[in-house]
Motif scaffolding. Structure first.
Motif, short mmCIF file in Angstrom:
data_model
loop_
_atom_site.label_atom_id
_atom_site.label_comp_id
_atom_site.label_asym_id
_atom_site.label_seq_id
_atom_site.Cartn_x
_atom_site.Cartn_y
_atom_site.Cartn_z
N UNK A 1 60.05 -7.16 29.92
CA UNK A 1 59.61 -6.27 30.99
C UNK A 1 58.31 -6.77 31.59
N UNK A 2 58.20 -6.71 32.90
CA UNK A 2 57.01 -7.21 33.60
C UNK A 2 56.42 -6.11 34.47
N UNK A 3 55.11 -6.12 34.59
CA UNK A 3 54.40 -5.15 35.43
C UNK A 3 53.53 -5.89 36.43
N UNK A 4 53.52 -5.42 37.67
CA UNK A 4 52.60 -5.92 38.69
C UNK A 4 51.42 -4.96 38.73
N UNK A 5 50.23 -5.51 38.59
CA UNK A 5 49.00 -4.72 38.62
C UNK A 5 48.20 -5.15 39.84
N UNK A 6 47.92 -4.22 40.74
CA UNK A 6 47.19 -4.51 41.97
C UNK A 6 45.86 -3.78 41.92
N UNK A 7 44.77 -4.48 41.58
CA UNK A 7 43.45 -3.83 41.55
C UNK A 7 42.98 -3.52 42.97
N UNK B 1 61.62 -8.42 43.15
CA UNK B 1 62.55 -8.03 42.10
C UNK B 1 62.12 -8.47 40.71
N UNK B 2 60.86 -8.88 40.56
CA UNK B 2 60.38 -9.43 39.28
C UNK B 2 59.84 -8.37 38.33
N UNK B 3 59.66 -7.12 38.81
CA UNK B 3 58.87 -6.17 38.05
C UNK B 3 59.62 -4.89 37.69
N UNK B 4 59.38 -4.44 36.48
CA UNK B 4 59.85 -3.12 36.06
C UNK B 4 59.00 -2.05 36.70
N UNK B 5 57.72 -2.36 36.90
CA UNK B 5 56.77 -1.41 37.47
C UNK B 5 55.81 -2.15 38.39
N UNK B 6 55.53 -1.56 39.55
CA UNK B 6 54.51 -2.05 40.46
C UNK B 6 53.47 -0.95 40.59
N UNK B 7 52.26 -1.20 40.09
CA UNK B 7 51.24 -0.15 40.07
C UNK B 7 49.94 -0.63 40.71
N UNK B 8 49.17 0.33 41.18
CA UNK B 8 47.86 0.06 41.76
C UNK B 8 46.79 0.69 40.87
N UNK B 9 45.81 -0.09 40.49
CA UNK B 9 44.67 0.40 39.72
C UNK B 9 43.52 0.65 40.67
N UNK B 10 43.17 1.92 40.86
CA UNK B 10 42.12 2.28 41.80
C UNK B 10 41.33 3.47 41.30
#
Length: 242
Positions: free
Chosen positions: A1-7, A40-49
């Motif tokens: 599982x992969x997650x995208x983290x966008x600070x 399509x690479x991520x189980x979750x795409x989230x923003x850290x803010x």
């Protein structure tokens, strides 16, 4: 599982509101979120803010914002590695674990789904490495850089004064677009940086990347974005088709 983290911190000083400023008519963070989702690479795409306003914009473009960033990690001195660690630990506390993470910069509007996929495949095919970093080649080897000291021009390294550029090792900048990492080795070491990871380089062309710190940087990024739309073949060939 992969997650995208966008600070996406809310307190940008050089360009106020930078992370949600309109970029060719759309909040700049929207391009990054949409590229992450489209890959399509991520189980979750989230923003850290730390900003409710940024969180609302992020959700409008399809990202998850399950919690706000802590005040300790929302200042000028909090590095990306610290933010990634906080996110992964918060998800783990909620019972969600990811084997890989990708940090995508909120203002990396030139990022393309294909490049995200390419970096992911690099990790797939190289189990011995722990991460992938995007780089861009310097126009000339940085070892032959000039500096201004006391109003006078000098070589940064005196021994490079008579070196020929073709004889020097090529040098690169961090393209400030994305960092892929395997979470286990990252979390196993309490560090303020990701430099200790064994990383592969994904070298981007100058058309594909633009660090944004000033209004001039912003304008140049918009020019590049428009140019790439008109010349998508650059991403395959590195040159404009005639």
């Amino acid at each position: 599982m992969s997650i995208a983290i966008i600070p996406a911190r809310g307190g940008s000083k050089r360009l106020p509101g930078k992370n949600i400023r309109l970029f060719r008519g759309k909040p700049i963070i929207g391009y990054v979120i949409e590229a992450a989702l489209a890959s399509g690479c991520f189980t979750e795409v989230m923003v850290s803010t730390d900003s409710e306003e940024i969180a609302a914009v992020a959700r409008q473009h399809g990202a998850q914002v399950p919690f706000l960033r802590s005040a300790d990690n929302a200042n000028d001195h909090a590095g990306v590695a610290v933010v990634i660690r906080e996110v992964l630990q918060a998800y783990a506390a909620a019972g969600r674990h990811f084997s890989r993470a990708c940090c995508l910069y909120a203002t990396a509007a030139l990022v393309r789904p294909a490049r995200i996929q390419e970096a992911s495949r690099m990790l797939d095919t190289h189990p011995e490495v722990e991460g992938v970093i995007t780089l861009v080649r310097t126009p000339q080897p940085a070892t032959r850089a000039l500096v201004v000291r006391d109003g006078s021009v000098a070589f940064q390294l005196d021994q490079m004064q008579f070196a020929r550029s073709q004889d020097l090792e090529e040098t690169y900048f961090d393209a400030a677009q994305m960092y892929w990492l395997r979470t286990a080795p990252f979390l196993a070491r309490e560090s303020q940086t990701m430099a200790f990871l064994r990383r592969l380089p994904l070298v981007l062309s100058e058309f594909e990347t633009q660090d944004i710190n000033t209004f001039e940087d912003w304008q140049l990024a918009e020019v590049k974005h428009q140019f790439l739309e008109a010349h998508p073949e650059i991403l395959q060939t590195g040159a404009v088709a005639s």
